[in-house]
Write an enzyme that holds these catalytic residues in place. Structure first.
Site: not given
Length: 93
Positions: A56-58, A62
């Protein structure tokens, strides 16, 4: 990873290194190194997707580089989602 009726828990190891954005700003990345990193990223995502977990937040910040183990680690799973639906078609990696 642990799952209960109302929550999911993910505990990660301490990573001695930096994120991929910081690494790429400081060090040139040749093609063989980029291929190794990309393969590790794909395998990490494949393992999560196999369990119906979606990051969801690549983004570069990260993706952590663990200098001790010479591998990448996906971090910040705060926007991750879990799907109870099974995929009908397997996406080849």
């Amino acid at each position: 990873y642990h799952c209960s009726d109302d929550a999911h828990y993910l505990v990660m190891d301490y990573i001695f290194g930096c994120d991929l954005r910081e690494y790429l700003q400081k060090y040139p990345c040749d093609e063989p190194t980029a291929k190794i990193m990309f393969r590790q990223l794909v395998l990490a995502l494949k393992a999560a997707h196999k369990r119906n977990i979606y990051h969801g937040d690549l983004r570069l910040e990260n993706i952590l580089l663990d200098f001790d183990k010479s591998q990448i680690v996906l971090a910040d799973w705060g926007f991750a989602s879990f799907s109870k639906l099974r995929r009908v078609k397997q996406i080849p990696y």
